[in-house]
Design an enzyme around this catalytic site. Structure first.
Site, PDB file in Angstrom:
ATOM      1  CG  ASP B  64      37.372  21.941  13.058  1.00 42.56           C
ATOM      2  OD1 ASP B  64      37.446  21.705  12.183  1.00 42.56           O
ATOM      3  OD2 ASP B  64      37.150  20.849  14.091  1.00 42.56           O
ATOM      4  CB  CYS B 189      33.371   8.714  14.749  1.00 40.45           C
ATOM      5  SG  CYS B 189      34.441   8.589  16.454  1.00 40.45           S
TER       6      CYS B 189
END
Lengths: 65, 269
Positions: B64, B189
């Protein structure tokens, strides 16, 4: 032809159609081809193809993680 | 017997696994020997990382390139208020090393790309797709399928979640969604919102798939897309068939992710 359109997680719609494409079905359930996959027998079908199945499943693309 | 290698502390720590007929000391030893990559340490990645670490997955790798933002904390339970502004892999490392000394944590603070995908994914026992964008989602699918590595797909939106497990002999994500949508046509989101506990439910399902795959028990979520609606507490399965014309898992697949541009529609050339 009588067609059942199941929008997964939402409603099931019933339509009588003649000469309609899968894109036409999407328009009737207020969805864009960009945001869903139209599936027949577990496989996506091109939205511009004429409707040949009495049961269509519509699955949304979801990207959040 | 592999289970005899467990030391007394491990026999205690994993006793609720070991007592199960379907796990036993051999199953726990398999978990301790396993190598799993989690792509994304956000909403889905948080519970996946936490449960796989608790289960004793021996090598837990996380990729990530993002840093923690305050708006993440409503659902990304790996990260604390004090972590805002720091790399997500650092929060993951802290959590895992604090929880379980049996786990070898491997943090990669980079973005998964065509260039590094083979090195990061190829030799894993299982990959968990917890990404938040279509480019990386298609790349995980393609790279895992080409390398023969099973993976769990998960995605969330408002009250809804999707999950699918892809194995070398089953249909892949492209068999359902051959191409990514045009940018901006599917909300993320940040624009649509997401119920904070939803990634907990979906991430736990993904972690369960990883553990089952390593143990070789139960039925994986292959050949069916699971849809979960948190508002109605409804689960629905959509059968998925392998597409012989799929450019990735079909009869004439591409040879490398180099053949794909992971922007726009992620179309195979």
């Amino acid at each position: 032809m009588h067609v059942t359109v199941e929008v997964v997680g939402e409603d099931v719609h019933e339509f009588d159609v003649e000469g309609a494409s899968y894109a036409d079905l999407l328009e009737r359930v207020d969805l864009s081809p960009h945001e869903v996959s139209v599936m027949v027998d577990g496989r996506p079908v091109p939205e511009d193809q004429p409707v040949e199945s009495e049961h269509v499943t519509v699955l949304r693309l979801v990207q959040g993680g | 017997m592999a289970g005899l290698d467990l030391d007394p502390t491990q026999l205690d720590r994993y006793s609720r696994h070991i007592i199960m007929d379907d796990v036993g000391p051999e199953g726990q030893a398999a978990l301790l020997d396993a190598d799993v990559l989690v792509v994304g340490a956000g909403g889905l990645g948080s519970p996946v990382i936490e449960y796989l670490a608790a289960a004793g997955v021996g090598t837990l790798a996380v990729v990530d390139d993002d840093t923690v933002e305050r708006s993440n904390l409503q659902r990304q339970i790996l990260h604390r208020d004090a972590d805002v502004g720091t790399p997500k892999v650092d929060s993951a490392r802290r959590y895992v090393t604090d929880l379980n000394p049996d786990v070898n944590f491997e943090g990669h603070a980079v973005r998964l790309t065509r260039e590094n995908a083979r090195d990061l994914l190829s030799d894993r026992d299982f990959v968990v797709d917890c990404t938040d964008n279509f480019g990386t989602r298609y790349l995980v699918n393609d790279a895992c399928v080409l390398a023969g590595v099973p993976f769990s797909h998960g995605a969330i939106y408002k009250f809804e979640g999707q999950a699918l497990t892809v194995t070398p002999d089953g249909p892949c994500y492209r068999c359902v969604f051959p191409e990514a949508p045009e940018e901006g046509t599917v909300p993320d989101c940040a624009t649509a919102g997401v119920l904070g506990v939803l990634p907990g439910t979906m991430g736990c399902l993904q972690a369960t798939e990883a553990v089952k795959s390593i143990l070789g028990v139960g039925d994986l979520l292959t050949g069916r897309m699971l849809h979960y609606d948190a508002a109605s507490v409804g689960f629905e399965e959509v059968p998925i068939a392998r597409d012989p014309d799929c450019p990735v898992c079909g009869d004439d697949p591409i040879e490398s992710v180099e053949d794909v541009e992971y922007t726009g529609g992620c179309t195979v050339a």
